[in-house]
Structures are given as structure tokens and as C-alpha cells.
Scaffold this motif. Structure first.
Motif, PDB file in Angstrom:
ATOM      1  N   LEU A 683       0.834  -1.190   0.000  1.00 55.91           N
ATOM      2  CA  LEU A 683       0.000   0.000   0.000  1.00 55.91           C
ATOM      3  C   LEU A 683       0.875   1.248   0.000  1.00 55.91           C
ATOM      4  O   LEU A 683       1.982   1.245   0.554  1.00 55.91           O
ATOM      5  N   TYR A 684       0.358   2.300  -0.633  1.00 60.09           N
ATOM      6  CA  TYR A 684       0.947   3.613  -0.413  1.00 60.09           C
ATOM      7  C   TYR A 684       0.709   3.985   1.044  1.00 60.09           C
ATOM      8  O   TYR A 684      -0.388   3.795   1.575  1.00 60.09           O
ATOM      9  N   CYS A 685       1.712   4.532   1.679  1.00 64.41           N
ATOM     10  CA  CYS A 685       1.612   4.864   3.095  1.00 64.41           C
ATOM     11  C   CYS A 685       2.463   6.120   3.331  1.00 64.41           C
ATOM     12  O   CYS A 685       3.660   6.119   3.004  1.00 64.41           O
ATOM     13  N   PRO A 686       1.906   7.196   3.870  1.00 69.48           N
ATOM     14  CA  PRO A 686       2.654   8.453   3.945  1.00 69.48           C
ATOM     15  C   PRO A 686       3.854   8.425   4.886  1.00 69.48           C
ATOM     16  O   PRO A 686       4.811   9.175   4.681  1.00 69.48           O
ATOM     17  N   VAL A 687       3.806   7.571   5.909  1.00 65.80           N
ATOM     18  CA  VAL A 687       4.930   7.481   6.854  1.00 65.80           C
ATOM     19  C   VAL A 687       5.152   6.029   7.235  1.00 65.80           C
ATOM     20  O   VAL A 687       4.293   5.163   7.025  1.00 65.80           O
ATOM     21  N   GLU A 688       6.279   5.779   7.837  1.00 65.21           N
ATOM     22  CA  GLU A 688       6.592   4.424   8.268  1.00 65.21           C
ATOM     23  C   GLU A 688       5.724   4.031   9.460  1.00 65.21           C
ATOM     24  O   GLU A 688       5.627   4.783  10.441  1.00 65.21           O
ATOM     25  N   PRO A 689       5.052   2.879   9.406  1.00 64.12           N
ATOM     26  CA  PRO A 689       4.260   2.436  10.557  1.00 64.12           C
ATOM     27  C   PRO A 689       5.172   2.126  11.745  1.00 64.12           C
ATOM     28  O   PRO A 689       6.373   1.862  11.591  1.00 64.12           O
ATOM     29  N   ILE A 690       4.565   2.143  12.938  1.00 63.32           N
ATOM     30  CA  ILE A 690       5.302   1.717  14.123  1.00 63.32           C
ATOM     31  C   ILE A 690       4.873   0.325  14.568  1.00 63.32           C
ATOM     32  O   ILE A 690       5.587  -0.354  15.299  1.00 63.32           O
ATOM     33  N   SER A 691       3.691  -0.112  14.078  1.00 64.18           N
ATOM     34  CA  SER A 691       3.257  -1.476  14.357  1.00 64.18           C
ATOM     35  C   SER A 691       2.144  -1.856  13.393  1.00 64.18           C
ATOM     36  O   SER A 691       1.405  -0.985  12.912  1.00 64.18           O
ATOM     37  N   VAL A 692       2.055  -3.158  13.105  1.00 62.52           N
ATOM     38  CA  VAL A 692       0.970  -3.690  12.285  1.00 62.52           C
ATOM     39  C   VAL A 692       0.531  -5.007  12.905  1.00 62.52           C
ATOM     40  O   VAL A 692       1.378  -5.861  13.208  1.00 62.52           O
ATOM     41  N   ILE A 693      -0.767  -5.186  13.096  1.00 66.11           N
ATOM     42  CA  ILE A 693      -1.294  -6.426  13.659  1.00 66.11           C
ATOM     43  C   ILE A 693      -2.446  -6.924  12.795  1.00 66.11           C
ATOM     44  O   ILE A 693      -3.019  -6.168  12.005  1.00 66.11           O
TER      45      ILE A 693
END
Length: 739
Positions: A683-693
Motif C-alpha cells: 500500500l501507499y503509506c505516507p509514513v513508516e508504521p510503528i506497528s501492524v497487527i
């Protein structure tokens, strides 16, 4: 990617009950087969959210109760298709399942069976593969139909070209008749009884394949039936790997054959309101190939289909049970194994991507040059050389297309007259399309997209004289017609409108071939090859049999030179013959490309990124893609598809993705797909995630993810649940987003 199921963009067929291991999460499913389990199977798939269709065979099936007389007290084995040696032509041996002559009685039997499907609340019914084999036509039922249709005694099809042509034409009529009756009657039944409009479709092989495999089917005749709503183009590795001859070499050419097959099926419905689904099959009926072979050829057919942007609906798989639960030879030769995990993930990515191919923006490198090669239904009618048939010639058991015709005649086996016109251009990167000759008389502007058309009557015939009036008008309005043929085909002598003195009232108007009549309409009273002008257009005649253009490099070069010469004489500098060794098209953000073997060079095609490789299970972001001859690509243009600043957008997923929502602190979506399959999504994502569950009914766990700062996209890796919806939740720092 977030599409409504009601659009019915993608679907599959399956005879087995619902199972989470092959719950592909397409828009619709075609439940296959009418038996006592049908209502239960329909309910199971419907309960899982699918739009449900029903598919059944119309030429063959477990009809033994009808054959044995249990239905109406009369046996009907004389309605089985039979060859000249008295042998039934079989689809299956245990139990004995013959291909049928579609008599009125057989149509009545099918109608009673199909009524139960109409009672089961399906949205549509697919009557597949109306097939009559060329080497059939000898059963007592067919002899009776001959007498009724032609009002003359039956004549053995092998006796003469005329008998064979008339036999095949009758075969096409019989299946047109039964389909017209079934679809009309069942539409009327559903509307009267349930106030429901029931749709009918005909899944069928391409005209090219049926001609090469020596099968007769209604094909374009069904366009004239208002009760038929469309087709499924049954094109897959099994049809497209059928060998053909190019520059004297007979071999499999899966991409090129598929390109032509999908092309003629797109042309079949162009200009109509009929629906066309393109079929792909990740394996095929032959169970003896390796997984690597299946994958290589599958990707070739997918790329070939996507180069025809006039169609954007797809049957993504027949029989997913055999794909995801079957076993096939391993690449190492160590026995049989289940589908490799990476291939399974790639399949799901491709399948869901196919649901997004209805794009407004189409870009090709050959927009100004589109060349057509005519093919007609009548090509199926002259696929026998009288008295040359071997006992088993033309028989095909559905498993080994390489062994179904063994009469030793190269032209007959390989359909070389057609491929001789098409492959020399296709192999040089010219976007050649098979054009349905029969549609010329149906639609006034059917030929408008074309400025150059190739025609030969050495392997087919015009069934109506008004086809020539339309062709002549097209030429005189500025079109360029290239005619290849030497009038040597024995089928020129059949009883037909061009040589029937009753059509014209005097013997002086009788023509020895349909070419003579066409040239007369063009005002060309000539026996000389070369270029002749007619109105604003021209005709270029090469007086050789078109098969000669396939048998040697000299023949292929001659055909290409003929086209170059024709283009040079046209009063339009935009039409140029520019050879290349690849095809490439852009459909919205999607780039489809294929590099040709046996072409003008071995140079790779280089595509600059950033692009996401949709044939890669990890959805790799590439800054450059280099394709060698024989390779294909399906890519997503990261720049072209990028959403507005700060937005999240799905690029690709091996799941059905729904309910994508974005907040200040992250995003989430629901995902569904086959159980236990490794899934990925980018996915396009504007910033780096800090967590994904991911969250399912029974557990919550971390998701493996990978951030790509250069493209500002994130790759997620997760596993589908056991047929239930899961949620993916990604979190980021809201302060980072604001910054």
C-alpha cells in the motif's frame, strides 16, 4: 481494488462444495453441474457472499438416463456423435459419455434439467462448449437432421468438399437452434414464475482453437440470438500451447497463440452489448506438466489477454480445488507435490488485479497502426480433406491436445493458412488482430478502426454476398485490403452463392471463387497480382496459398514485404511498418509487456521504475525491469498510481480487501482469502508504521511488514484465516504525520 461484487469483474467455476482452502473471494462463482447436490452447493457459496451462477455442459454430460430411455421410454444412443467407422465420439469412457447431436428431443431433455437450476435462484446460467466434432456426422440422428434441413438425402461428409462443408454448417445450426430454444424458454420461465431476469452465457473455445482442433461450434451465430447475453472465452495453456508453424518450425508458441485467441474473442463482441469474460487457468487439463511449466505458460496467457483492453472481465480459474489442493510433478522430478507457496501467492495477486482492469486510460505504442486478419466461422467447416481421414483423426480425449489429430497433413494439422498471415506480423511486434468476417454484415461501422486488413478465402468462405458489398465500401472509403490466395482451395467448388446461377439469373455471373466476386465489387477485372486502386483505397493481391507464408522464412518475409509495400502506398504517413521484438500497453497504472522470441533481435525490453512487480509474490518495488525474449511482466506504475499527499491506497493484495479506512493514527482494512495461504499486500503509506497487527475471530498477532521509504509504500505479510474475515491494523505516530 475496492470493487463491488455486483460488477462481476472476476469469477471462477467449481463443481465441489464450498471449502475455505479455495475460497478465492472473487465476485461470483459458477457452481458446476446439475445433480441432487446442486441446491446445497449453491446455498453454501451464496452464504459466503458470492453472486452465484450455474454452469453445465450442453454437448456432453452424464445423460445416460436419457440415452437409455429412462426419461421418455425411448433410447437415444443414435443421437451420439459418430464417426465414419461407426465409433461414438466420447468425452468420457467410464461411464460412457458421448458428444451429442443436439436434436429437438435432446433439447427438451436439457430444458427439463436446466429448469431445476432456474428454480435454485441463480443469477445466470452458462451452457458450455457447444461442440460438434468435424469427424462426426454419421449417426442416424444426424442423417435425419440433414434430410430435414437440406431436403435431400444425407451425403457422407467425407465424400466431397461440398458434403463436408454442408455437414459442418448443419452442425453449427443444430447447436444454435438448441441454445436459442433453451435460453429463450428458460428466460421466459424465470420471468413468469419468479419475476426474475435470468441471464445466459456460452463458455466456448476461441474460433482459432476450434478450427485448429477440428471442432464445429456456433461462435458468432450466437450474437444474433437475443436470448444469449455473452460468452466466456475459454482460452488457457491447454489451447494456446497447441503447436503451429512459423518460418518452417513447428512448436508451441503459447504467448503468440493466446494473443490471437484472446484477440478474436474480443472482436467477437466488439460493438455489441454482449459480455465477454476472458478465462485463464493456472494449470491445465493435462496433469503431467511441472509447476514451473504451468506457471511460465500461465503468465504468458495472462499477459496476452491484458494486451486486449476491450475486455475487462475475467474467469480467473476453472476448478480452484484442483489448483490449490491437487498434486502435480515437482520441478525436481521427485514426485508430485502441492502448489508451491510463492506461486499460490502470485496467483491471488494476479486474480485480484484482474478485477481492476476496467481503466479509462489506455496507452499503446502502436495506436496509429492496427492490422486485422480476417477469420470466419466457416473456417471450421472445411477442416477435412475428403477420403484422407484416418480412423482416429480429429479425436480428442480432453487430456492430450498434441495427440488428437494424426492424418499427417501439415496444413490441416497446424491451421497454417491462418497462422501464415498472422505470425509473420505478430513476431515483428505488429499489433495484428483476428477480425470476425461474419460481423462485417452485422454492424455498419465494424471495420472503422482498421485501415489495413488481410484476407484469404483459401481456408474459409464468405457465407453471404453482402459481406463483399461492405468490404468494397470500406476499401473505396480509403481502406487497404491485402488479399493472399491462389484460388486453389477445393472448397471453392462447393454449392454456394458465388457459383449458383440461380443467384444471378445467368451463367455469365457465376464465379469460380468468392475472390472473383469480391474483386468484381471492387471494380477490379484483373488476373494480375500487385496493387490495384479502388476509390480512395487499394487492394494488394499476392497469388499464393497463405500456408506458404508459414512454411519458410522466405514466405514470412514475403508477407511482411507485402504489408510494407501496402503501407507505403497509403496516403497517410502515420501508418508505418516498424518492427520491434515486444508488445507493451498501459491500462491506467498497470503496465503489461511481453518480449518475443523468434523476432528481430534478442535485445531485452527495459522498463524504468519505480514499478511494483505483480508477478513477484513479495510485490518488489523495482527501479528498472529488464525482460528477455520469452518473458512477460505485469507491473504497477508507482508514480502514475500515487494518491494525493497523505492518503493510503492499496496497490495490490493477494486478498479481497474491503473497508479501507484511515485515521490520524493509522489505517485498517478487512481481508479475505483462501485459508492457510501466505498473503501479501503493498500500500501507499505516507509514513513508516510503528506497528501492524492482524485480528481474527480467535487471535491477534503481529504482522511482518517492510517499509520502502523511496516509494513511500509498505509491504505487509500475513496469513488468511480459515475462510473468515481478518482485520489488518497499522499504526503510526500522529505527530509524524502532521509534520
Amino acid at each position: 481494488m475496492l470493487r463491488d461484487r455486483k460488477e462481476e469483474r472476476i469469477g471462477f467455476q467449481e463443481s465441489a462444495p464450498y471449502h475455505p482452502d479455495y475460497d478465492l473471494q472473487t465476485d461470483f462463482v459458477m457452481v458446476y453441474g446439475i445433480d441432487e447436490t446442486m441446491p446445497k452447493r449453491i446455498k453454501e457459496w451464496k452464504d459466503k457472499g458470492y453472486i452465484v451462477h450455474l454452469m453445465t455442459g450442453v454437448a456432453w454430460g452424464t445423460y445416460n438416463s436419457y440415452l437409455d430411455g429412462e426419461v421418455d421410454g425411448e433410447t437415444h444412443w443414435d443421437e451420439a456423435q459418430t464417426d465414419r467407422y461407426g465409433e461414438m465420439i466420447l468425452h468420457g469412457k467410464e461411464p460412457v459419455i458421448p458428444y451429442m447431436v443436439p436434436t429437438v428431443s435432446f433439447g427438451r431433455f436439457l430444458s427439463d434439467r436446466i429448469r431445476s437450476a432456474a428454480d435454485s435462484d441463480v443469477e445466470a446460467i452458462h451452457l458450455e462448449e457447444p461442440e460438434f466434432w468435424v469427424n462426426g456426422g454419421y449417426s442416424e440422428a444426424f442423417k435425419r437432421e440433414w434430410q430435414l434441413y437440406y431436403k435431400e438425402p444425407w451425403n457422407p461428409p467425407h465424400a466431397s468438399p461440398d458434403a463436408q462443408f454442408r455437414s459442418a454448417k448443419l452442425k453449427a445450426f443444430l447447436y444454435t437452434r438448441v441454445l436459442d430454444r433453451l435460453c429463450t424458454e428458460m428466460k421466459d420461465y424465470a420471468l413468469k414464475r419468479y419475476n426474475r431476469v435470468l441471464r445466459f452465457y456460452v463458455p466456448t473455445h476461441s474460433l482459432i482453437n476450434y478450427t485448429q482442433w477440428r471442432i464445429v461450434s456456433p461462435q458468432s451465430r450466437l450474437i444474433e440470438l437475443p436470448s444469449v447475453d455473452g460468452y466466456i472465452a475459454q482460452i488457457w495453456t491447454g489451447t494456446s500451447r497447441t503447436p503451429n508453424v512459423y518460418e518452417g518450425v513447428r512448436k508451441e508458441r503459447t504467448f503468440e497463440t493466446a494473443y490471437l485467441e484472446y484477440g478474436v474473442m474480443q472482436e467477437l463482441v466488439r460493438g455489441t452489448d454482449r459480455r465477454m469474460w476472458f478465462l485463464h487457468d493456472p494449470i491445465e487439463d493435462n496433469p503431467n506438466h511441472t509447476w514451473a511449466d504451468y506457471k511460465m505458460n500461465y503468465l504468458k496467457t495472462v499477459a496476452a489477454s491484458l494486451l486486449h483492453p476491450g475486455v475487462s472481465h475475467y474467469e480467473v480459474a476453472p476448478w480452484p480445488q484442483r489448483i490449490f489442493k491437487g498434486t502435480y510433478p515437482s520441478d525436481e522430478g521427485t514426485g508430485k507435490e502441492r502448489i508451491p507457496p510463492d506461486y499460490a501467492t502470485t496467483l491471488l495477486h494476479v486474480m485480484h488485479t484482474l478485477g481492476n482492469m476496467d481503466q479509462d486510460y489506455i496507452e499503446t505504442e502502436d495506436e496509429s497502426l492496427q492490422i486485422g486478419v480476417f477469420i470466419a466461422d466457416s473456417a471450421m467447416f472445411q477442416r477435412m480433406k475428403p477420403d484422407l481421414e484416418a480412423p482416429d483423426a480429429g479425436k480428442y480425449d480432453g487430456t492430450d491436445p498434441e495427440g488428437f489429430h494424426e492424418d499427417g497433413d501439415t496444413e490441416l494439422l497446424d491451421f497454417s493458412p491462418f497462422y501464415g498471415l498472422a505470425l509473420p506480423l505478430l513476431k515483428h511486434g505488429i499489433p495484428v488482430r483476428p477480425v470476425q468476417l461474419d460481423n462485417v454484415r452485422r454492424y455498419p461501422h465494424y471495420l472503422a478502426p482498421y485501415r489495413v486488413l488481410l484476407l484469404s478465402y483459401e481456408f474459409m468462405k464468405p457465407e453471404y454476398s453482402d459481406i463483399h458489398y461492405a468490404l468494397a465500401q470500406w476499401v473505396q472509403d480509403g481502406g487497404a485490403l491485402i488479399y493472399v490466395g491462389d484460388d486453389s482451395d477445393p472448397y471453392h467448388s462447393i454449392r454456394a452463392w458465388w457459383n449458383d446461377d440461380h443467384c444471378y439469373g445467368s451463367r455469365s455471373k457465376v464465379h469460380h471463387s468468392p475472390r472473383e466476386h469480391l474483386f468484381e465489387q471492387l471494380g477490379l477485372e484483373t488476373k494480375q497480382e500487385g496493387i490495384h486502386y479502388s476509390g480512395k483505397g487499394l487492394v494488394n493481391w499476392l497469388a499464393v496459398h497463405p500456408a506458404a507464408c508459414s512454411l519458410t522464412k522466405t514466405g514470412a518475409d514475403q508477407l511482411r514485404q507485402l504489408v510494407r509495400e501496402t503501407l507505403e502506398k497509403m496516403d497517410d504517413s502515420a501508418f508505418r511498418f516498424e518492427s520491434k521484438n515486444y508488445f507493451k500497453i498501459k491500462r491506467g497504472p498497470y503496465i503489461i509487456a511481453s518480449v518475443l522470441e523468434e523476432s528481430i533481435s534478442e535485445a531485452p525490453l527495459v522498463i524504468t521504475g519505480p514499478v511494483v512487480d505483480l508477478f513477484d509474490p513479495t510485490l518488489l518495488v523495482r527501479q528498472e525491469v529488464s525482460l528477455a525474449p520469452g518473458e512477460q511482466a505485469l507491473l504497477y506504475d508507482v508514480t502514475a498510481g500515487r494518491p494525493h499527499q497523505g492518503e493510503v491506497k492499496l496497490i495490490s493484495a493477494s486478498s479481497r480487501v474491503e473497508d479501507l479506512t484511515i485515521t490520524n493514527t493509522g489505517f485498517q482494512f478487512a481481508a479475505r482469502g483462501p485459508a492457510s495461504i501466505q498473503a501479501t499486500a503493498r500500500l501507499y503509506c505516507p509514513v513508516e508504521p510503528i506497528s501492524v497487527i492482524f485480528v481474527s475471530q480467535d487471535k491477534t498477532a503481529s504482522v511482518v511488514w517492510e517499509w520502502d521509504p523511496k516509494s513511500q509504500t509498505v509491504l505487509l505479510q500475513y496469513e488468511h484465516g480459515s475462510g473468515n474475515k481478518i482485520e489488518i491494523r497499522a499504526s503510526w505516530n500522529s505527530e509524524t504525520v502532521k509534520a
